[in-house]
Design a protein around this motif. Structure first.
Motif, PDB file in Angstrom:
ATOM      1  N   LEU A 162      16.834  64.858  21.422  1.00 54.14           N
ATOM      2  CA  LEU A 162      15.902  64.312  22.401  1.00 54.14           C
ATOM      3  C   LEU A 162      15.010  65.426  22.930  1.00 54.14           C
ATOM      4  CD1 LEU A 162      14.979  61.995  24.357  1.00 54.14           C
ATOM      5  CD2 LEU A 162      16.775  62.787  25.907  1.00 54.14           C
ATOM      6  N   LEU A 188       9.556  61.109  26.655  1.00 54.39           N
ATOM      7  CA  LEU A 188      10.773  61.385  25.907  1.00 54.39           C
ATOM      8  C   LEU A 188      10.587  60.953  24.466  1.00 54.39           C
ATOM      9  CD1 LEU A 188      11.707  59.692  28.818  1.00 54.39           C
ATOM     10  CD2 LEU A 188      13.712  61.074  28.283  1.00 54.39           C
ATOM     11  N   TYR A 196      19.394  59.397  30.207  1.00 55.57           N
ATOM     12  CA  TYR A 196      18.522  59.044  29.086  1.00 55.57           C
ATOM     13  C   TYR A 196      19.051  59.685  27.806  1.00 55.57           C
ATOM     14  CZ  TYR A 196      15.061  57.466  32.538  1.00 55.57           C
ATOM     15  OH  TYR A 196      14.422  56.813  33.560  1.00 55.57           O
ATOM     16  N   VAL A 224      12.103  66.299  25.902  1.00 58.02           N
ATOM     17  CA  VAL A 224      11.623  65.853  27.205  1.00 58.02           C
ATOM     18  C   VAL A 224      10.409  66.689  27.583  1.00 58.02           C
ATOM     19  CG1 VAL A 224      12.210  65.479  29.622  1.00 58.02           C
ATOM     20  CG2 VAL A 224      13.970  65.252  27.870  1.00 58.02           C
TER      21      VAL A 224
END
Length: 524
Positions: A276, A293, A342, A278
């Motif tokens: 992920l 994201l 998240y 960000v």
């Protein structure tokens, strides 16, 4: 036959006469020892699993106990666990740790069964317990030692599983003021995982990921469900139950092991891990800010989904929150309701690391005077990281920085305000819970700084077995051919050359005849 009273103290004096039985002379006051079958009884080992209703510490004797006035159980910390006394006026000095948790059988001095029942044993009860019997002289006359080991219940789960349960069932119909709290005791510092009826002081790592069944006080089911367990969730967990006035009632301990082998290896051995990204790389935001994201599998982006858990509900980007364009999820106009966990999901249920994002109300200066600028993604060990506390207008604020509840001091060990805190070479020991505060304003939200190990150097090039065999075959063939050619050359140089000479003589003779014919024909 009349019943004999086997529990007489010094205030009684003589033992009562029994019809038909001749009374023996009273023992002298200095009598202080009984004939025991075992002079130094060995330490008995006793092991139970955390969460059992009770455990019995055995202590039995066949010795005469007619002149015994007190049975006393103590622990290795010299604390009184339980006292059975024949002297009514003897003060009650049981340690409060064992208050309302111990019990002995009726008439133990007559039966010789001096065993102690300890209710709701916990890992803090892991001690050696001593059973001592006292005569009127006040000295111990019988002694038994028991070493108690309360083991945590083992729970294992694979990293990436949907959830894991820590089961705990106990007495039902508890009072409404009963407090039920789940803690993660290790690794330190301890973190509050879940509290029944409130989310107050819940650690951000577990926010939106825990739940208990409805009405646990009436059902007695305190089982905790932890969603999306990761390797970082491994540790020692405990559910503690308190009554009115925070009186300890019971506890159950678990050792949670999260296996690092992911199930997606069974699905696709060559599948790349999903990660992920960000942007901006922060955990804390003010309301009305924006964050993007995106998911990456290997070197390619897109084809994955961004999910979050906020307020106990899990949503998919594009349907429950934010806008998704196929490669990234953008959440504009953040609000406190967007605070949550998240992560990314890809094929074969691959999951990325989880990121905690908290949103601070921009207009609530009392509750949120500033935010802590701290990376959302793990920091590589050896790199540099800088933490700042930012105001609503974007400027930084001179503050005190804290890690794991301890004030971070300067090189002179002084407590000073600074606008930023930098670590030039991050180490694993720098991982922890950070926040900032001032003397007049309240603290910022707390966020966890993760540190990951640097990437391993590439392994040296390896030669497969097939390629090695092919190389050896080629070398051998080359050597064989070279040897054969050398042998052929040597054979030509040392062999008989006469046939060749004769053949050439004949050839030269033929050439002479032809030459002579040509010269005759053209003789002018």
């Amino acid at each position: 036959m009349a019943e004999v009273n086997f529990c007489l103290g010094p205030h009684v004096g003589l033992r009562p006469a029994v019809p038909g039985i001749k009374r023996a002379p009273d023992p002298p006051e200095s009598y202080s020892a009984l004939e025991l079958q075992v002079a130094e009884p060995p330490v008995q080992q006793l092991e139970v699993i955390s969460g059992v209703e009770s455990v019995q510490l055995p202590c039995r004797t066949t010795a005469e106990l007619h002149d015994v006035v007190k049975v006393e159980w103590t622990d290795s910390g010299d604390r009184k666990v339980h006292v059975h006394s024949c002297v009514p006026e003897e003060p009650e000095d049981q340690n409060q740790v064992y208050r309302d948790r111990t019990e002995m059988r009726e008439d133990p001095l007559r039966t010789g069964d001096l065993s102690l029942t300890l209710r709701f044993p916990t890992v803090r009860d892991n001690r050696t317990y001593t059973c001592s019997v006292y005569s009127r002289a006040g000295r111990p006359r019988v002694e038994t030692r028991v070493e108690l080991q309360v083991r945590a219940q083992q729970v294992e789960v694979d990293s990436g599983a949907e959830s894991v349960q820590l089961p705990f069932e106990t007495t039902a119909d508890l009072p409404e003021d009963t407090l039920v709290v789940w803690w993660c005791d290790e690794p330190e510092p301890a973190k509050k995982v879940h509290e029944h009826g409130t989310e107050s002081d819940q650690h951000e790592v577990y926010r939106g990921r825990t739940r208990m069944r409805e009405d646990p006080l009436n059902t007695g089911i305190f089982t905790l469900t932890l969603n999306r367990p990761t390797v970082r969730d491994a540790g020692t967990y405990a559910c503690r139950v308190y009554g009115a006035g925070l009186i300890f009632l019971r506890e159950k301990t678990f050792q949670l092991t999260v296996k690092g082998v992911s199930v997606l290896l069974l699905c696709a051995p060559t599948a790349a891990a999903v990660s992920l990204n960000v942007s901006p790389n922060l955990q804390q935001f003010f309301s009305d800010d924006s964050v993007s994201l995106s998911c990456v599998v290997g070197a390619q982006a897109g084809g994955q989904a961004v999910k979050r858990t906020a307020g106990g509900q899990t949503d998919l980007c594009g349907s429950g929150f934010g806008t998704f364009d196929g490669s990234s999820c953008t959440v504009s106009g953040l609000s406190p309701s967007d605070s949550g966990v998240y992560w990314c999901e890809a094929a074969c249920e691959q999951m990325s690391q989880q990121v905690n994002i908290s949103v601070c109300p921009r207009n609530d200066f009392a509750r949120c005077p500033f935010i802590l600028e701290i990376p959302a993604l793990p920091v590589t060990a050896g790199s540099e990281v800088t933490l700042r506390c930012r105001n609503k207008d974007g400027s930084t604020h001179a503050v005190y920085f804290f890690r794991n509840g301890v004030h971070i001091r300067d090189t002179t060990m002084q407590r000073v305000k600074v606008e930023e805190f930098s670590v030039s070479e991050v180490q694993q020991s720098d991982e922890g819970l950070y926040w900032c505060s001032t003397d007049l304003l309240g603290p910022s939200h707390r966020s966890w700084l993760s540190v990951r190990a640097p990437p391993a150097p590439p392994p040296p090039p390896s030669v497969s077995l097939v390629r090695l065999i092919c190389l050896l075959v080629v070398v051998c063939l080359f050597c064989i051919c070279t040897v054969l050619m050398v042998l052929m050359c040597c054979s030509r140089k040392t062999g008989n050359k006469s046939p060749v000479a004769m053949e050439m003589t004949q050839c030269f003779g033929e050439y002479d005849d032809i030459a002579a014919g040509i010269s005759t024909e053209h003789d002018f």
